[in-house]
Design a protein around this motif. Sequence first.
Motif: not given
Length: 175
Positions: A56-84
């Motif tokens: 369960i602790k690993e699941v919680l940290v996974h949720i945190i990691d995934d959120e960080r990564i997807f929020a970073y993706r959202a920032l890049r896409f919002a700023r019109n990043e063209q790199m994959n």
Amino acid sequence: MEGEYPPYAIMYIKLIPDDGLVLQHLWDNFVAAKEFIYSLPPKMLYYRYAKDKWSIKEVLVHIIDDERIFAYRALRFARNEQMNLIGFDQDAYALFSNADERELDNIFEEYEAVRKSTIALFNGLPEESLVRMGKGTGSFNNATVRALAYHIAGHEQHHINLLKELYLPAFKNIS
């Protein structure tokens, strides 16, 4: 929102009402998840319902990691990043997280900080950026900024549902 996210993400997107209140759902779901986890017996936080499954602790940290990564993706896409953007190996992240050695309070301190940061990020984005499509490679395909907010919320809900459906019954049978 159809067409704004990769096909696999429907399993997360469908868990969150499409009512325009995704940021409120993010906060409410964090509060509910925290209350649920703190209601569990402490020894259950290390429980794995099957071999090679996360605690369960690993699941919680996974949720945190995934959120960080997807929020970073959202920032890049919002700023019109063209790199994959490439995907990430969630199992390696979990393996090297040392989540089971962390105090639950420490995990939730990080979880809350990341959640507040995610909400602040999305609150600060220009409206027109929410439908901007970003590009990914490998297992991570194209998505809009808005879809990434729903992904974050739905991914968390998916894992909390799994904890309730798979971990709780199995744990009760061996307690």
